[in-house]
Design an enzyme around this catalytic site. Structure first.
Site, PDB file in Angstrom:
ATOM      1  N   LYS A  13       0.834  -1.216   0.000  1.00  0.00           N
ATOM      2  CA  LYS A  13       0.000   0.000   0.000  1.00  0.00           C
ATOM      3  C   LYS A  13       0.868   1.265   0.000  1.00  0.00           C
ATOM      4  O   LYS A  13       0.673   2.160  -0.810  1.00  0.00           O
ATOM      5  CB  LYS A  13      -0.936   0.018   1.222  1.00  0.00           C
ATOM      6  CG  LYS A  13      -1.937  -1.107   1.258  1.00  0.00           C
ATOM      7  CD  LYS A  13      -2.887  -0.992   2.439  1.00  0.00           C
ATOM      8  CE  LYS A  13      -2.209  -1.136   3.778  1.00  0.00           C
ATOM      9  NZ  LYS A  13      -1.553  -2.436   4.022  1.00  0.00           N
ATOM     10  N   ARG A  83     -10.098   0.647   8.355  1.00  0.00           N
ATOM     11  CA  ARG A  83      -9.485  -0.642   8.633  1.00  0.00           C
ATOM     12  C   ARG A  83     -10.450  -1.587   9.339  1.00  0.00           C
ATOM     13  O   ARG A  83     -10.092  -2.690   9.707  1.00  0.00           O
ATOM     14  CB  ARG A  83      -8.294  -0.409   9.519  1.00  0.00           C
ATOM     15  CG  ARG A  83      -7.122  -1.208   9.060  1.00  0.00           C
ATOM     16  CD  ARG A  83      -5.907  -0.603   9.707  1.00  0.00           C
ATOM     17  NE  ARG A  83      -4.810  -1.448   9.497  1.00  0.00           N
ATOM     18  CZ  ARG A  83      -3.703  -1.047   8.873  1.00  0.00           C
ATOM     19  NH1 ARG A  83      -3.602   0.156   8.390  1.00  0.00           N
ATOM     20  NH2 ARG A  83      -2.723  -1.878   8.748  1.00  0.00           N
ATOM     21  N   ARG A 117      11.574  -5.585   5.280  1.00  0.00           N
ATOM     22  CA  ARG A 117      11.433  -4.140   5.005  1.00  0.00           C
ATOM     23  C   ARG A 117      12.418  -3.327   5.851  1.00  0.00           C
ATOM     24  O   ARG A 117      12.641  -3.619   7.025  1.00  0.00           O
ATOM     25  CB  ARG A 117      10.007  -3.690   5.336  1.00  0.00           C
ATOM     26  CG  ARG A 117       9.856  -2.174   5.237  1.00  0.00           C
ATOM     27  CD  ARG A 117       8.427  -1.716   5.213  1.00  0.00           C
ATOM     28  NE  ARG A 117       7.641  -2.243   6.323  1.00  0.00           N
ATOM     29  CZ  ARG A 117       6.327  -2.143   6.392  1.00  0.00           C
ATOM     30  NH1 ARG A 117       5.654  -1.544   5.434  1.00  0.00           N
ATOM     31  NH2 ARG A 117       5.679  -2.651   7.414  1.00  0.00           N
ATOM     32  N   ARG A 149      11.114  -1.344  11.406  1.00  0.00           N
ATOM     33  CA  ARG A 149       9.978  -0.958  12.246  1.00  0.00           C
ATOM     34  C   ARG A 149       9.786  -1.985  13.356  1.00  0.00           C
ATOM     35  O   ARG A 149       9.951  -3.176  13.126  1.00  0.00           O
ATOM     36  CB  ARG A 149       8.695  -0.899  11.380  1.00  0.00           C
ATOM     37  CG  ARG A 149       8.412   0.477  10.837  1.00  0.00           C
ATOM     38  CD  ARG A 149       7.314   0.519   9.814  1.00  0.00           C
ATOM     39  NE  ARG A 149       6.072  -0.175  10.143  1.00  0.00           N
ATOM     40  CZ  ARG A 149       4.991  -0.165   9.372  1.00  0.00           C
ATOM     41  NH1 ARG A 149       4.997   0.508   8.230  1.00  0.00           N
ATOM     42  NH2 ARG A 149       3.900  -0.823   9.716  1.00  0.00           N
ATOM     43  N   ARG A 160      -0.296  -9.112  13.282  1.00  0.00           N
ATOM     44  CA  ARG A 160      -0.915  -8.118  12.383  1.00  0.00           C
ATOM     45  C   ARG A 160      -1.723  -8.812  11.299  1.00  0.00           C
ATOM     46  O   ARG A 160      -2.795  -8.332  10.913  1.00  0.00           O
ATOM     47  CB  ARG A 160       0.171  -7.237  11.753  1.00  0.00           C
ATOM     48  CG  ARG A 160       0.740  -6.228  12.731  1.00  0.00           C
ATOM     49  CD  ARG A 160       2.043  -5.648  12.238  1.00  0.00           C
ATOM     50  NE  ARG A 160       1.893  -4.880  11.013  1.00  0.00           N
ATOM     51  CZ  ARG A 160       2.914  -4.589  10.198  1.00  0.00           C
ATOM     52  NH1 ARG A 160       4.128  -5.013  10.491  1.00  0.00           N
ATOM     53  NH2 ARG A 160       2.705  -3.880   9.121  1.00  0.00           N
TER      54      ARG A 160
HETATM   55  P1  AP5 Z   1       4.844  -1.577   1.867  1.00  0.00           P
HETATM   56  O1  AP5 Z   1       4.513  -0.797   0.654  1.00  0.00           O
HETATM   57  O2  AP5 Z   1       5.574  -0.890   2.961  1.00  0.00           O
HETATM   58  O3  AP5 Z   1       3.541  -2.345   2.388  1.00  0.00           O
HETATM   59  P2  AP5 Z   1       2.252  -1.792   3.148  1.00  0.00           P
HETATM   60  O4  AP5 Z   1       1.079  -2.492   2.577  1.00  0.00           O
HETATM   61  O5  AP5 Z   1       2.238  -0.294   3.160  1.00  0.00           O
HETATM   62  O6  AP5 Z   1       2.578  -2.388   4.561  1.00  0.00           O
HETATM   63  P3  AP5 Z   1       2.398  -1.765   6.003  1.00  0.00           P
HETATM   64  O7  AP5 Z   1       3.089  -2.728   6.932  1.00  0.00           O
HETATM   65  O8  AP5 Z   1       2.869  -0.352   6.075  1.00  0.00           O
HETATM   66  O9  AP5 Z   1       0.895  -1.851   6.152  1.00  0.00           O
HETATM   67  P4  AP5 Z   1       0.120  -1.973   7.422  1.00  0.00           P
HETATM   68  O10 AP5 Z   1      -1.221  -1.823   6.873  1.00  0.00           O
HETATM   69  O11 AP5 Z   1       0.308  -3.125   8.312  1.00  0.00           O
HETATM   70  O12 AP5 Z   1       0.800  -0.851   8.323  1.00  0.00           O
HETATM   71  P5  AP5 Z   1       0.399   0.621   8.639  1.00  0.00           P
HETATM   72  O13 AP5 Z   1       1.631   1.411   8.657  1.00  0.00           O
HETATM   73  O14 AP5 Z   1      -0.743   1.082   7.802  1.00  0.00           O
HETATM   74  O15 AP5 Z   1       5.686  -2.862   1.380  1.00  0.00           O
HETATM   75  C1  AP5 Z   1       6.184  -3.790   2.336  1.00  0.00           C
HETATM   76  C2  AP5 Z   1       7.597  -4.247   1.900  1.00  0.00           C
HETATM   77  O16 AP5 Z   1       7.487  -4.979   0.679  1.00  0.00           O
HETATM   78  C3  AP5 Z   1       8.572  -3.095   1.611  1.00  0.00           C
HETATM   79  O17 AP5 Z   1       9.841  -3.485   2.018  1.00  0.00           O
HETATM   80  C4  AP5 Z   1       8.523  -2.913   0.064  1.00  0.00           C
HETATM   81  O18 AP5 Z   1       9.737  -2.437  -0.449  1.00  0.00           O
HETATM   82  C5  AP5 Z   1       8.236  -4.358  -0.380  1.00  0.00           C
HETATM   83  N1  AP5 Z   1       7.367  -4.420  -1.562  1.00  0.00           N
HETATM   84  C6  AP5 Z   1       6.252  -3.686  -1.805  1.00  0.00           C
HETATM   85  N2  AP5 Z   1       5.668  -4.066  -2.962  1.00  0.00           N
HETATM   86  C7  AP5 Z   1       6.442  -5.087  -3.447  1.00  0.00           C
HETATM   87  C8  AP5 Z   1       6.378  -5.917  -4.600  1.00  0.00           C
HETATM   88  N3  AP5 Z   1       5.368  -5.789  -5.512  1.00  0.00           N
HETATM   89  N4  AP5 Z   1       7.328  -6.868  -4.785  1.00  0.00           N
HETATM   90  C9  AP5 Z   1       8.334  -7.028  -3.878  1.00  0.00           C
HETATM   91  N5  AP5 Z   1       8.453  -6.271  -2.754  1.00  0.00           N
HETATM   92  C10 AP5 Z   1       7.516  -5.318  -2.540  1.00  0.00           C
HETATM   93  O19 AP5 Z   1      -0.164   0.437  10.115  1.00  0.00           O
HETATM   94  C11 AP5 Z   1       0.683   0.089  11.197  1.00  0.00           C
HETATM   95  C12 AP5 Z   1      -0.139  -0.058  12.462  1.00  0.00           C
HETATM   96  O20 AP5 Z   1      -0.794   1.176  12.782  1.00  0.00           O
HETATM   97  C13 AP5 Z   1      -1.267  -1.092  12.410  1.00  0.00           C
HETATM   98  O21 AP5 Z   1      -0.808  -2.402  12.682  1.00  0.00           O
HETATM   99  C14 AP5 Z   1      -2.207  -0.554  13.487  1.00  0.00           C
HETATM  100  O22 AP5 Z   1      -1.759  -0.884  14.765  1.00  0.00           O
HETATM  101  C15 AP5 Z   1      -2.093   0.943  13.317  1.00  0.00           C
HETATM  102  N6  AP5 Z   1      -3.106   1.468  12.376  1.00  0.00           N
HETATM  103  C16 AP5 Z   1      -2.883   1.919  11.115  1.00  0.00           C
HETATM  104  N7  AP5 Z   1      -4.039   2.308  10.547  1.00  0.00           N
HETATM  105  C17 AP5 Z   1      -5.007   2.092  11.469  1.00  0.00           C
HETATM  106  C18 AP5 Z   1      -6.421   2.279  11.472  1.00  0.00           C
HETATM  107  N8  AP5 Z   1      -7.088   2.764  10.413  1.00  0.00           N
HETATM  108  N9  AP5 Z   1      -7.106   1.941  12.600  1.00  0.00           N
HETATM  109  C19 AP5 Z   1      -6.466   1.457  13.681  1.00  0.00           C
HETATM  110  N10 AP5 Z   1      -5.134   1.254  13.741  1.00  0.00           N
HETATM  111  C20 AP5 Z   1      -4.412   1.570  12.639  1.00  0.00           C
END
Ligand code: AP5
Length: 204
Positions: A13, A83, A117, A149, A160
């Protein structure tokens, strides 16, 4: 145009959001980034949210909704929000969505993406194998040292993914019923996935 990016942790994402916002001139609003900023600044909200994030759980709705509400306007790309069904119901009251892109990736691949990552404080994201920096552990853009992270440790990653299945995956059906859902196969490379996303967005 307002877009929601949906999908499990590690599906890409954040990676795709940066490319989409550049190409289509949308403001990238990431719930995770906003929460991590609050954690780094040690605000009351950040300290509270950290308790949940470190355990792989969702932060309480009232915290996240308050944080997101002030960022919503037009031409926004939402990443990581909503979410759960409660957040989606709230969002519907004051945000018109053109499309919801669900990035679909095999769960086996997700664990490898997340544990490999490496992130930079400037917001750039790398992967030790799939998207490595030119110099090991150093950001290409700003020269800072990369870090892992806290929630990318294997034991938190597993939690997660469980939280995703239970709380976030039901949104796929919710947006399908609302005729907003577009499925994107995210198992391929970053560029392949971006091409598929552009094909969808060019037709909206
Ligand atoms: P990346 O693009 O970083 O993936 P992502 O989907 O953004 O993963 P996140 O871990 O950031 O998502 P998340 O939803 O768990 O975390 P968030 O920060 O939103 O890619 C991942 C890796 O893969 C990278 O190294 C990249 O280089 C590689 N990659 C990407 N695409 C690739 C491809 N096609 N091929 C190969 N490699 C690839 O949330 C974190 C925490 O915050 C949550 O757990 C929760 O506690 C809280 N939180 C966030 N939003 C909410 C909400 N709305 N409500 C309540 N709590 C929330």
């Amino acid at each position: 145009m307002n877009i929601i990016l949906l999908g499990p942790p590690g599906c890409g994402k954040g990676t795709q959001a940066k490319k989409i916002s550049e190409r289509y001139g949308l403001a990238h609003v990431s719930a995770g980034d906003l929460l991590r900023k609050a954690v780094a600044e040690k605000t009351g909200l950040g300290l509270k949210a950290k308790e949940y994030m470190d355990k792989g759980k969702l932060a309480p709705d009232e915290l996240v909704i308050g944080l997101m509400k002030e960022k919503l306007s037009d031409n926004v790309l939402l990443d990581g929000f909503p979410r759960n069904l409660n957040q989606a119901a709230m969002l519907k009251n004051f945000f018109d969505v053109n499309a919801v892109l669900n990035i679909d990736v095999d769960f086996r691949i997700l664990v490898k993406r997340l544990t490999g990552r490496r992130s930079c404080s400037c917001g750039t994201v790398y992967h030790v194998e799939y998207n490595p920096p030119e110099k090991e552990n150093v950001c290409n853009k700003c020269g800072s040292r990369l870090y892992q992270r806290d929630d990318d440790r294997k034991e938190v990653v597993v939690k997660r993914l469980e939280t995703y299945k239970k709380e976030t995956a039901p949104l796929i059906e919710y947006y399908r019923e609302n005729n907003k859902l577009k499925i994107v196969d995210g198992n391929g490379s970053i560029d392949e996935t971006f091409r598929k996303i552009c094909e969808i967005l060019n037709n909206i």
